[in-house]
Motif scaffolding. Structure first.
Motif, PDB file in Angstrom:
ATOM      1  N   TYR A  98       5.390 -16.974 -59.052  1.00 53.97           N
ATOM      2  CA  TYR A  98       5.514 -16.340 -57.737  1.00 53.97           C
ATOM      3  C   TYR A  98       5.450 -17.311 -56.559  1.00 53.97           C
ATOM      4  O   TYR A  98       6.010 -17.025 -55.496  1.00 53.97           O
ATOM      5  CB  TYR A  98       4.433 -15.263 -57.582  1.00 53.97           C
ATOM      6  N   ALA A  99       4.789 -18.447 -56.746  1.00 50.53           N
ATOM      7  CA  ALA A  99       4.655 -19.399 -55.640  1.00 50.53           C
ATOM      8  C   ALA A  99       5.582 -20.598 -55.785  1.00 50.53           C
ATOM      9  O   ALA A  99       5.591 -21.481 -54.925  1.00 50.53           O
ATOM     10  CB  ALA A  99       3.201 -19.883 -55.536  1.00 50.53           C
ATOM     11  N   VAL A 100       6.359 -20.634 -56.881  1.00 47.47           N
ATOM     12  CA  VAL A 100       7.274 -21.751 -57.115  1.00 47.47           C
ATOM     13  C   VAL A 100       8.684 -21.243 -57.447  1.00 47.47           C
ATOM     14  O   VAL A 100       9.654 -21.592 -56.782  1.00 47.47           O
ATOM     15  CB  VAL A 100       6.759 -22.669 -58.256  1.00 47.47           C
ATOM     16  N   ALA A 162      -4.555 -23.490 -48.193  1.00 47.59           N
ATOM     17  CA  ALA A 162      -5.246 -24.044 -49.356  1.00 47.59           C
ATOM     18  C   ALA A 162      -4.331 -24.981 -50.141  1.00 47.59           C
ATOM     19  O   ALA A 162      -4.781 -26.017 -50.662  1.00 47.59           O
ATOM     20  CB  ALA A 162      -5.741 -22.911 -50.257  1.00 47.59           C
ATOM     21  N   VAL A 163      -3.049 -24.647 -50.249  1.00 47.01           N
ATOM     22  CA  VAL A 163      -2.098 -25.538 -50.927  1.00 47.01           C
ATOM     23  C   VAL A 163      -1.965 -26.843 -50.143  1.00 47.01           C
ATOM     24  O   VAL A 163      -1.975 -27.942 -50.714  1.00 47.01           O
ATOM     25  CB  VAL A 163      -0.726 -24.849 -51.088  1.00 47.01           C
ATOM     26  N   ARG A 164      -1.865 -26.726 -48.832  1.00 49.20           N
ATOM     27  CA  ARG A 164      -1.704 -27.918 -47.999  1.00 49.20           C
ATOM     28  C   ARG A 164      -2.947 -28.798 -48.001  1.00 49.20           C
ATOM     29  O   ARG A 164      -2.850 -30.010 -47.728  1.00 49.20           O
ATOM     30  CB  ARG A 164      -1.348 -27.501 -46.568  1.00 49.20           C
ATOM     31  N   ALA A 165      -4.100 -28.220 -48.322  1.00 50.93           N
ATOM     32  CA  ALA A 165      -5.347 -28.996 -48.359  1.00 50.93           C
ATOM     33  C   ALA A 165      -5.453 -29.853 -49.616  1.00 50.93           C
ATOM     34  O   ALA A 165      -6.301 -30.744 -49.689  1.00 50.93           O
ATOM     35  CB  ALA A 165      -6.547 -28.048 -48.269  1.00 50.93           C
ATOM     36  N   THR A 166      -4.601 -29.593 -50.612  1.00 55.07           N
ATOM     37  CA  THR A 166      -4.599 -30.418 -51.824  1.00 55.07           C
ATOM     38  C   THR A 166      -3.791 -31.695 -51.578  1.00 55.07           C
ATOM     39  O   THR A 166      -3.110 -31.839 -50.555  1.00 55.07           O
ATOM     40  CB  THR A 166      -3.976 -29.656 -53.006  1.00 55.07           C
ATOM     41  N   GLY A 176       5.346 -28.259 -53.356  1.00 56.75           N
ATOM     42  CA  GLY A 176       6.160 -28.469 -52.174  1.00 56.75           C
ATOM     43  C   GLY A 176       6.721 -27.207 -51.537  1.00 56.75           C
ATOM     44  O   GLY A 176       6.715 -27.087 -50.308  1.00 56.75           O
ATOM     45  N   PRO A 177       7.229 -26.249 -52.326  1.00 58.31           N
ATOM     46  CA  PRO A 177       7.791 -25.048 -51.697  1.00 58.31           C
ATOM     47  C   PRO A 177       6.826 -24.353 -50.742  1.00 58.31           C
ATOM     48  O   PRO A 177       7.223 -23.898 -49.672  1.00 58.31           O
ATOM     49  CB  PRO A 177       8.135 -24.154 -52.896  1.00 58.31           C
ATOM     50  N   ILE A 178       5.557 -24.294 -51.105  1.00 54.74           N
ATOM     51  CA  ILE A 178       4.559 -23.661 -50.234  1.00 54.74           C
ATOM     52  C   ILE A 178       4.027 -24.651 -49.211  1.00 54.74           C
ATOM     53  O   ILE A 178       3.966 -24.365 -48.007  1.00 54.74           O
ATOM     54  CB  ILE A 178       3.404 -23.066 -51.055  1.00 54.74           C
ATOM     55  N   ALA A 179       3.636 -25.857 -49.656  1.00 55.49           N
ATOM     56  CA  ALA A 179       3.001 -26.816 -48.755  1.00 55.49           C
ATOM     57  C   ALA A 179       3.946 -27.300 -47.666  1.00 55.49           C
ATOM     58  O   ALA A 179       3.557 -27.431 -46.499  1.00 55.49           O
ATOM     59  CB  ALA A 179       2.481 -28.007 -49.565  1.00 55.49           C
ATOM     60  N   GLN A 180       5.197 -27.553 -48.022  1.00 49.51           N
ATOM     61  CA  GLN A 180       6.131 -28.129 -47.057  1.00 49.51           C
ATOM     62  C   GLN A 180       6.874 -27.071 -46.247  1.00 49.51           C
ATOM     63  O   GLN A 180       7.103 -27.235 -45.054  1.00 49.51           O
ATOM     64  CB  GLN A 180       7.147 -29.014 -47.783  1.00 49.51           C
ATOM     65  N   PHE A 181       7.219 -25.966 -46.926  1.00 53.59           N
ATOM     66  CA  PHE A 181       8.082 -24.982 -46.278  1.00 53.59           C
ATOM     67  C   PHE A 181       7.443 -23.612 -46.079  1.00 53.59           C
ATOM     68  O   PHE A 181       8.047 -22.746 -45.455  1.00 53.59           O
ATOM     69  CB  PHE A 181       9.369 -24.806 -47.095  1.00 53.59           C
ATOM     70  N   ALA A 182       6.231 -23.408 -46.608  1.00 54.05           N
ATOM     71  CA  ALA A 182       5.619 -22.074 -46.602  1.00 54.05           C
ATOM     72  C   ALA A 182       6.657 -21.043 -47.055  1.00 54.05           C
ATOM     73  O   ALA A 182       6.828 -19.988 -46.442  1.00 54.05           O
ATOM     74  CB  ALA A 182       5.064 -21.710 -45.228  1.00 54.05           C
ATOM     75  N   ALA A 183       7.355 -21.365 -48.143  1.00 51.69           N
ATOM     76  CA  ALA A 183       8.563 -20.659 -48.579  1.00 51.69           C
ATOM     77  C   ALA A 183       8.455 -19.148 -48.437  1.00 51.69           C
ATOM     78  O   ALA A 183       7.653 -18.506 -49.118  1.00 51.69           O
ATOM     79  CB  ALA A 183       8.866 -21.015 -50.038  1.00 51.69           C
ATOM     80  N   PRO A 184       9.239 -18.551 -47.543  1.00 52.38           N
ATOM     81  CA  PRO A 184       9.150 -17.106 -47.326  1.00 52.38           C
ATOM     82  C   PRO A 184       9.500 -16.302 -48.567  1.00 52.38           C
ATOM     83  O   PRO A 184       8.950 -15.224 -48.792  1.00 52.38           O
ATOM     84  CB  PRO A 184      10.144 -16.847 -46.192  1.00 52.38           C
ATOM     85  N   GLU A 185      10.427 -16.816 -49.423  1.00 52.69           N
ATOM     86  CA  GLU A 185      10.769 -16.098 -50.643  1.00 52.69           C
ATOM     87  C   GLU A 185       9.593 -16.049 -51.610  1.00 52.69           C
ATOM     88  O   GLU A 185       9.395 -15.056 -52.319  1.00 52.69           O
ATOM     89  CB  GLU A 185      11.996 -16.721 -51.312  1.00 52.69           C
ATOM     90  N   CYS A 186       8.782 -17.096 -51.630  1.00 57.74           N
ATOM     91  CA  CYS A 186       7.591 -17.115 -52.478  1.00 57.74           C
ATOM     92  C   CYS A 186       6.517 -16.179 -51.916  1.00 57.74           C
ATOM     93  O   CYS A 186       5.874 -15.445 -52.669  1.00 57.74           O
ATOM     94  CB  CYS A 186       7.041 -18.530 -52.594  1.00 57.74           C
ATOM     95  N   GLN A 187       6.326 -16.212 -50.610  1.00 54.45           N
ATOM     96  CA  GLN A 187       5.348 -15.313 -50.004  1.00 54.45           C
ATOM     97  C   GLN A 187       5.745 -13.850 -50.208  1.00 54.45           C
ATOM     98  O   GLN A 187       4.887 -12.989 -50.442  1.00 54.45           O
ATOM     99  CB  GLN A 187       5.213 -15.620 -48.510  1.00 54.45           C
TER     100      GLN A 187
END
Length: 356
Positions: A98-100, A162-166, A176-187
């Protein structure tokens, strides 16, 4: 009609990070109450309790040889399957789902091909704390689990933070999808009402895929009338009720073909069912051995003695593996993406609080 008695252990609902119960599983055995009662009397003739419970019996080392002898009879003489999963690994797999995966799907990449999601999840599970930071990796998983449960803007924002804190740049393919782009499709996938971190469906699919292979004719299931199994019962009824004709391949040896040969599911009081009590013994022993092998318990029956009793097809486990070549061969041709989409769209939506 063949009847399988099932029991579960380690169920903690959406919380897959429960430190006291790191493993979840279930066992199914095709045995009738008459044979079950006979075996209980044979192996535990002095039993005073009204119900055979693995946890109570295993506390006394003197009972271990009797338990192993009972399990040997069950595994030798009756059709059965036992399933165990590492819940932390399962949560990481869900993170990948779901997050990748949605990020790669939107860009035309089959993230599930040949089990690439399992390879990524295994690597994350086994190296995450070292590669991404400890405790940051654990905090990221907790935030993901919370976001899936709450589905609020605040929970999703906390997950991204929390992802960006790692040390996510150490593994940008996964984070990267969450940390770099906060990917809206994943959210959006995490916030979908049909998505949760409850492991019951994973456990059931594994048991049923094996029982479907073992049976040429219709069969039924009985299980204990417990709060934990209410979730399993609701899911079983949905699976039974699906009448469309389709086959979904999960691995080299596992697939699920609808309509199922499973036609009925009934709840019983385990005190009145010696057969359900033996299912409790089977899954209780498997969970205990998993805890011993993981170094989380020191006492219990001998793991080697128990594992030597299983035939290959009687034991299924979901644990991380860094043997990527083996995983690629095992999951070659998987239809995981199709299966997830189909099940979400046609069988499962969010369950009500009463489990329906």
């Amino acid at each position: 009609m063949q009847c399988y008695r099932i029991d579960e252990s380690g169920y903690t609902g959406f919380d897959l990070l429960n430190a006291d119960q790191p493993f979840q599983g279930a066992a199914a055995i095709a045995i009738n109450d008459g044979d079950a009662e006979r075996l209980i009397r044979e192996h535990f003739p002095m039993l005073q309790a009204s119900e055979l419970k693995y946890r109570s019996l295993s506390r006394r080392p003197a009972n271990h040889p009797r338990l192993l002898a009972l399990l040997r009879d069950l595994l030798t003489e009756y059709q059965s399957v036992t399933y165990i999963c590492d819940k932390r690994f399962l949560l990481v797999l869900m993170f990948c789902d779901y997050a990748v995966e949605p990020y790669y799907y939107e860009r035309g990449y089959d993230f599930y091909a040949d089990g690439q999601n399992y390879a990524m999840a295994s690597l994350l599970t086994m190296t995450g704390p070292t590669l991404l930071g400890d405790p940051e990796f654990g905090e990221m998983l907790a935030a993901f689990q919370h976001a899936v449960k709450e589905k609020s803007h605040g929970a999703l924002r906390a997950f991204v933070d929390a992802v960006r804190a790692t040390k996510w740049l150490q593994f940008p393919e996964a984070l990267g999808p969450i940390a770099q782009f906060a990917a809206p499709e994943c959210q959006a996938a995490i916030a979908h009402p049909g998505v949760d971190t409850d492991a019951a469906m994973v456990v059931l699919q594994s048991l049923i895929s094996r029982m479907e292979v073992m049976n040429d004719e219709p069969y039924r299931i009985e299980h204990d009338r417990s709060k934990n199994l209410a979730r399993y019962n609701a899911l079983l009824e949905r699976l039974i009720g699906h009448r469309d004709e389709i086959e979904l391949k999960h691995t080299k040896i596992a697939s699920l073909k609808f309509p199922l040969k499973l036609t009925e599911v009934h709840q019983v009081d385990s005190k009145d069912s010696p057969a359900v009590q033996l299912a409790d013994v089977m899954i209780g022993a498997a969970i205990e051995v998993a805890l011993v092998m993981a170094g989380k318990r020191k006492d219990g029956i001998d793991p080697d003695a128990l594992m030597s009793l299983y035939a290959e097809e009687q034991f299924i486990h979901l644990t991380p593996s860094l043997d990527f070549a083996e995983q690629r061969e095992f999951r070659a041709g998987t239809e995981a993406s199709r299966a997830i989409d189909y099940m979400a769209a046609n069988i499962f939506g969010p369950l009500q609080e009463d489990g329906r």
